[in-house]
Scaffold this motif. Structure first.
Motif, short mmCIF file in Angstrom:
data_model
loop_
_atom_site.label_atom_id
_atom_site.label_comp_id
_atom_site.label_asym_id
_atom_site.label_seq_id
_atom_site.Cartn_x
_atom_site.Cartn_y
_atom_site.Cartn_z
N THR B 10 -9.55 5.21 -10.10
CA THR B 10 -8.97 4.87 -8.80
C THR B 10 -7.50 4.54 -8.96
O THR B 10 -7.11 3.93 -9.96
N LEU B 11 -6.74 4.95 -7.97
CA LEU B 11 -5.30 4.67 -7.95
C LEU B 11 -4.97 4.15 -6.56
O LEU B 11 -5.25 4.83 -5.57
N SER B 12 -4.41 2.98 -6.49
CA SER B 12 -4.05 2.40 -5.20
C SER B 12 -2.54 2.17 -5.18
O SER B 12 -2.02 1.37 -5.96
N LEU B 13 -1.85 2.89 -4.31
CA LEU B 13 -0.39 2.86 -4.28
C LEU B 13 0.10 2.78 -2.84
O LEU B 13 -0.67 2.96 -1.89
N SER B 14 1.40 2.55 -2.70
CA SER B 14 2.02 2.47 -1.38
C SER B 14 2.70 3.78 -1.03
O SER B 14 3.05 4.56 -1.92
N PRO B 15 2.88 4.03 0.27
CA PRO B 15 3.62 5.24 0.68
C PRO B 15 4.98 5.29 0.00
O PRO B 15 5.66 4.27 -0.15
N GLY B 16 5.36 6.50 -0.43
CA GLY B 16 6.63 6.69 -1.09
C GLY B 16 6.58 6.54 -2.60
O GLY B 16 7.51 6.99 -3.29
N GLU B 17 5.53 5.95 -3.12
CA GLU B 17 5.40 5.81 -4.57
C GLU B 17 4.94 7.12 -5.20
O GLU B 17 4.45 8.03 -4.54
N ARG B 18 5.07 7.17 -6.51
CA ARG B 18 4.69 8.35 -7.30
C ARG B 18 3.31 8.12 -7.87
O ARG B 18 3.02 7.05 -8.42
N ALA B 19 2.46 9.16 -7.76
CA ALA B 19 1.12 9.09 -8.34
C ALA B 19 1.02 10.07 -9.49
O ALA B 19 1.44 11.23 -9.37
#
Lengths: 120, 106
Positions: B10-19
């Motif tokens: 699972t990866l939880s990130l914010s808009p605009g971040e790099r995944a």
């Protein structure tokens, strides 16, 4: 427009058989390999079986080998999955998918909405 | 059978971040490799094929790299609509899929 529509799913008892169909339109059906991919409830994707455009090469996953096999009728633009000796672990949504190019192992660029098979 | 192992789960990130999503194959598959996106209640969608080619209609923020046994899917700037499960696939011998990485964009 490419369209794939699966049918034939339903509720069956363990040990019974079922044949799924996938009706294709919008592309030259016999030019492309076709595949079946399943997804158990809440689980990931599992490739089940594939067949080349001329039916010359057919493959199946180890988990279904000897029980499931793909076939196709190019005149009817229809893909089939014959499933025998069904087990509860075969319960899943079954998708048919079209290969991107003419290679039998090309990735899958179009998918149908799936048909649900429940073995219980 | 070629086994694909995806990380993280699972990866939880914010808009605009790099995944950055990874997939490792149990044996070499060359560049016979693809990535798919599956949103809830939908069929999978092909994103990347042959390790780094974007499929038709896929935004440029999605990119793929790797060869042999190690592959990466990068989403350069996350959008809320990128929330989905991402699967890797090898096609060196028929096909197998990884177990998936869930990406949550909040």
């Amino acid at each position: 427009e490419v369209q794939l529509v699966e049918s034939g799913g339903g509720l069956v008892q363990p040990g019974q058989s079922l044949r799924l169909s996938c009706s294709a339109s919008g592309f030259t059906f016999d030019d492309y390999a076709m595949h079946w991919v399943r997804q158990a409830p809440g689980k990931g994707l599992e490739w089940v079986s594939g067949i080349s455009g001329n039916s010359g090469i057919v493959g199946s996953a180890d988990s279904v080998k000897g029980r499931f096999t793909s076939s196709r009728d190019n005149a009817k633009k229809t893909l089939y999955l014959q499933m025998n000796n069904l087990m509860p672990e075969d319960t899943a949504l079954y998708y048919c998918a079209k290969a991107l190019r003419t290679g039998r192992t090309d990735p899958f660029d179009y998918w149908g909405p799936g048909t649900l098979v429940t073995v219980s | 059978e070629i086994v694909l192992t995806q990380s993280p789960a699972t990866l939880s990130l914010s808009p605009g971040e790099r995944a950055t999503l990874s997939c490792r194959a149990s044996q070499g598959v060359g560049t016979y490799f693809a990535w798919y996106q599956q949103k809830r209640g939908q069929a999978p969608r092909l994103l990347i094929y042959d390790a780094f080619n974007r499929a038709s209609g896929i935004p440029a923020r999605f990119s793929g790299s790797g060869s042999g046994t190690d592959f990466t899917l990068t989403i350069s700037s996350l959008e809320p609509e990128d929330s989905a499960i991402y699967y890797c696939q090898q096609r060196s011998h028929w096909a197998t899929f990884g177990q998936g990485t869930r990406v949550e964009v909040k």
